[in-house]
Write an enzyme that holds these catalytic residues in place. Structure first.
Site, PDB file in Angstrom:
ATOM      1  N   PHE A   1       0.743  -1.338   0.050  1.00  0.00           N
ATOM      2  CA  PHE A   1      -0.089  -0.236   0.122  1.00  0.00           C
ATOM      3  C   PHE A   1       1.072   1.137   0.046  1.00  0.00           C
ATOM      4  CE2 PHE A   1      -2.175  -3.465   2.501  1.00  0.00           C
ATOM      5  CZ  PHE A   1      -3.336  -3.652   1.780  1.00  0.00           C
TER       6      PHE A   1
ATOM      7  N   ASP B   1       1.247  -0.803  -5.295  1.00  0.00           N
ATOM      8  CA  ASP B   1      -0.030  -0.068  -4.787  1.00  0.00           C
ATOM      9  C   ASP B   1      -0.878  -0.688  -6.395  1.00  0.00           C
ATOM     10  OD1 ASP B   1      -0.729   2.436  -2.908  1.00  0.00           O
ATOM     11  OD2 ASP B   1      -1.961   2.527  -5.253  1.00  0.00           O
TER      12      ASP B   1
ATOM     13  N   ASP C   1       0.490  -0.327   5.323  1.00  0.00           N
ATOM     14  CA  ASP C   1       0.048   0.836   5.690  1.00  0.00           C
ATOM     15  C   ASP C   1      -1.422   0.848   4.794  1.00  0.00           C
ATOM     16  OD1 ASP C   1      -0.654   3.543   6.772  1.00  0.00           O
ATOM     17  OD2 ASP C   1       0.550   4.556   5.373  1.00  0.00           O
TER      18      ASP C   1
ATOM     19  N   CYS D   1      -5.862   2.903  10.172  1.00  0.00           N
ATOM     20  CA  CYS D   1      -6.205   4.292  10.392  1.00  0.00           C
ATOM     21  C   CYS D   1      -7.754   4.561  10.406  1.00  0.00           C
ATOM     22  CB  CYS D   1      -5.871   5.078   8.993  1.00  0.00           C
ATOM     23  SG  CYS D   1      -6.577   4.586   7.735  1.00  0.00           S
TER      24      CYS D   1
END
Length: 367
Positions: A199, A221, A271, A311
């Site tokens: 990521f 990605d 991430d 997150c």
């Protein structure tokens, strides 16, 4: 409710027996009908309140140790700065704003005028294209609010690290400013390591690894456009192209391919984007976090390091640790947490608003 307030208008809150509680901004569309601006009966919601709150937020950032080593930061962080629904990021000589609540939209002109006075810059740009804004009944708004339009790419720096930021189309307001201190921490572990940056977005963690003399970095990605900008960022930092690889792929599928081919790494960074955007997504999202962490543990060499993040504010730190621990067990690996990570101090968490602590992470070492 008494009266017919318009969206964003200041209303008074009372208990059932008419005891005054607070003042806040009304929203007819959101499930949060009122976002509190003050619990002080003598504090009125007017231009002076916004002047004071913005000044206080700026003073906090100026006082943060180490922030002078960067020309980019989160200047205003919503509820934690007493300004619900308002995000302001500074990138070099430009401000990028998100007005995500009815109150922030109602007071937009006052806020812009105060930003121009208190943080002089070349231009103020709006990137109000978050789902949060849609829940308040507003459509996306992407435009210049004041001064010059930002260039296609803005160059920022974090100490010795340099990045190009696309504030027009990049994630959030253009860059993950909340990971600044975690990128610096990564550099302690990266020397001579074979690194998988999953990521990868525009290369943030991978560039930190290369600058810390990592042997090799693979960036993964789903977006080729993002990887193209990552390539520019590596070039900006003088990285040797032979040591860097860019792969457009679904991270879940690629991790499984690496597992099946017995590919392994010294250091893996996970991430991912937000897997849990609402309480109803918690079960599915936690399965996603466990899956990628389990695969990562299987790909690490003995003594390898995993930097893993969530997150999603609905995934609390203790739950995230349990997810990662369960993933290690199911992968058949013994692991220890070396460091517990969170967002940078320019993303403060007001003690009366713990929901602001959304980013959590672990640095783990496998035996």
């Amino acid at each position: 409710m008494e009266g017919n307030p318009v969206d964003g208008q200041t209303v008074e809150l009372f208990t059932v027996d008419r005891q005054w509680l607070a003042r806040g901004s009304y929203s007819s569309k959101s499930q949060i009908r009122v976002r509190i601006l003050s619990f002080d009966l003598d504090e009125h919601v007017d231009e002076q309140l916004f002047e004071k709150r913005i000044a206080r937020a700026i003073a906090l950032r100026k006082a943060l140790p180490g922030l002078e080593q960067s020309n980019a930061c989160r200047l205003i962080f919503g509820e934690s700065d007493g300004l619900p629904g308002l995000i302001v990021d500074s990138y070099n000589d430009f401000l990028v704003c998100q007005f995500l609540s009815a109150g922030a939209e109602f007071w937009k002109e006052v806020i812009i005028n105060q930003l121009k006075v208190q943080w002089p810059c070349s231009g103020i740009f709006e990137r109000s294209d978050s789902d949060s804004r849609l829940k308040e009944g507003y459509t996306d708004s992407i435009k210049v609010l004041s001064g010059d339009a930002p260039p296609p790419l803005i160059e920022i720096h974090e100490g010795e690290l340099k990045y190009l930021v696309d504030v027009f189309k990049g994630h959030k307001t253009g860059f993950y400013l909340d990971q600044r201190q975690n990128r610096a921490l990564l550099m302690k572990y990266a020397a001579n390591k074979d690194v998988l940056n999953a990521f990868s977005y525009t290369g943030g963690f991978g560039i930190a690894a290369i600058r810390a003399n990592a042997a090799r970095v693979i960036n993964v990605d789903t977006s080729q456009e993002t990887l193209d900008l990552a390539r520019q960022n590596y070039q900006l930092n003088g990285a040797a192209p032979d040591n860097i690889e860019y792969i457009q792929a679904d991270v879940f599928n690629l991790l499984r391919t690496y597992r099946d081919s017995r590919r392994d790494f010294d250091l893996i960074i996970l991430d991912p984007p937000k897997f849990v955007a609402s309480a109803g997504q918690l079960a599915g999202g936690t399965r996603g976090y466990k899956d990628i962490n389990l695969l990562a543990f299987k790909l690490l060499r003995p003594g390898g390091i995993l930097l893993t993040f969530s997150c999603s504010s609905y995934v609390k730190p203790d739950l995230f640790q349990k997810i990662v621990a369960d993933a290690a067990i199911d992968a058949g690996r013994e692991a220890s947490a070396l460091e517990y990570l969170s967002q940078g101090p320019d993303h403060p968490v007001a003690l009366n608003f713990p929901e602001a602590m959304y980013l959590k992470g672990l640095i783990c070492r496998v035996n």
